[in-house]
Design an enzyme around this catalytic site. Structure first.
Site, short mmCIF file in Angstrom:
data_model
loop_
_atom_site.label_atom_id
_atom_site.label_comp_id
_atom_site.label_asym_id
_atom_site.label_seq_id
_atom_site.Cartn_x
_atom_site.Cartn_y
_atom_site.Cartn_z
CE1 TYR A 93 29.73 33.97 74.84
CE2 TYR A 93 32.11 34.25 74.77
CZ TYR A 93 30.86 34.73 75.08
OH TYR A 93 30.72 35.99 75.62
CD GLU B 33 31.98 40.72 70.47
OE1 GLU B 33 31.00 41.08 71.13
OE2 GLU B 33 31.91 39.87 69.57
#
Ligand code: PCA
Length: 188
Positions: free
Chosen positions: A38, A113
């Site tokens: 996203y 991440e």
């Protein structure tokens, strides 16, 4: 002392084995995993190349989708990084892209991440909007209602102050949607 060490290493080995057995990403070598992105990994965004270049592992675009539940999507921190806060039910339905990735790329993405410290990878239900993946050997297909379970990088380890930030439904790193611009840094 040696006996204690042996017992400890057996316990460690056993617990690692259990963890591997229950983790779908390592259950079977070569398994592909569905991931919903996203933020900066989406098409047109600064880190998208990792998803498709093949350098960090295999990734294939399957289409696009939207979360079934609402989530707060915020842009936070001194580098203006997008974060999906793990607070299902508040915020907005969030849009993104669906990929299927091999275990090598999944492992890279976890590292990239900062998982599990910064983000945690969690399975969420995604409603497909566009679906272009037809090779059944590579891709898990959405169900008859167009739903698919995907991993997403969200966070529960966030600063509670972030709940006061604006919540978005779609992210853009370049400020086109009025969000603070992402600060591009070198990855190691
Ligand atoms: N990268 C991941 C999580 C947030 C980010 O910038 C993504 O695009 O989904």
């Amino acid at each position: 002392m040696l006996i204690v060490q042996n017992v400890l290493s057996t316990i460690k080995c056993f617990s690692t084995h259990c963890w591997q057995k229950s983790d779908p990403t390592v259950k079977k070598f070569g398994k592909m995993t569905s991931v919903f992105v996203y933020g900066t990994l989406k098409q047109g965004q600064p880190n998208h190349h990792y998803m498709i270049s093949g350098i960090k592992g295999k990734g294939k675009s399957c289409g696009s989708g939207v979360t079934v539940e609402k989530y707060p999507l915020v842009v936070a921190g001194k580098f203006n990084i997008p974060f999906l806060l793990n607070e299902p039910g508040s915020g907005q339905l969030v849009t993104g892209d669906i990929y299927t990735v091999d275990s090598q790329l999944l492992q890279f993405l976890d590292e990239f991440e900062g998982c599990p410290e910064m983000y945690q990878r969690k399975q969420v239900k995604i409603r497909t909007v566009e679906w272009k993946a037809t090779d059944k050997r590579l891709y898990v297909q959405p169900d008859a209602d167009g739903m698919i379970l995907c991993f997403v990088y969200c966070t529960s380890t966030y600063d509670r102050e972030w709940l006061k930030l604006p919540f978005y439904s779609t992210y853009d790193a370049f400020g086109k949607l009025g969000q603070p611009k992402y600060v591009i840094r070198d990855y190691r």
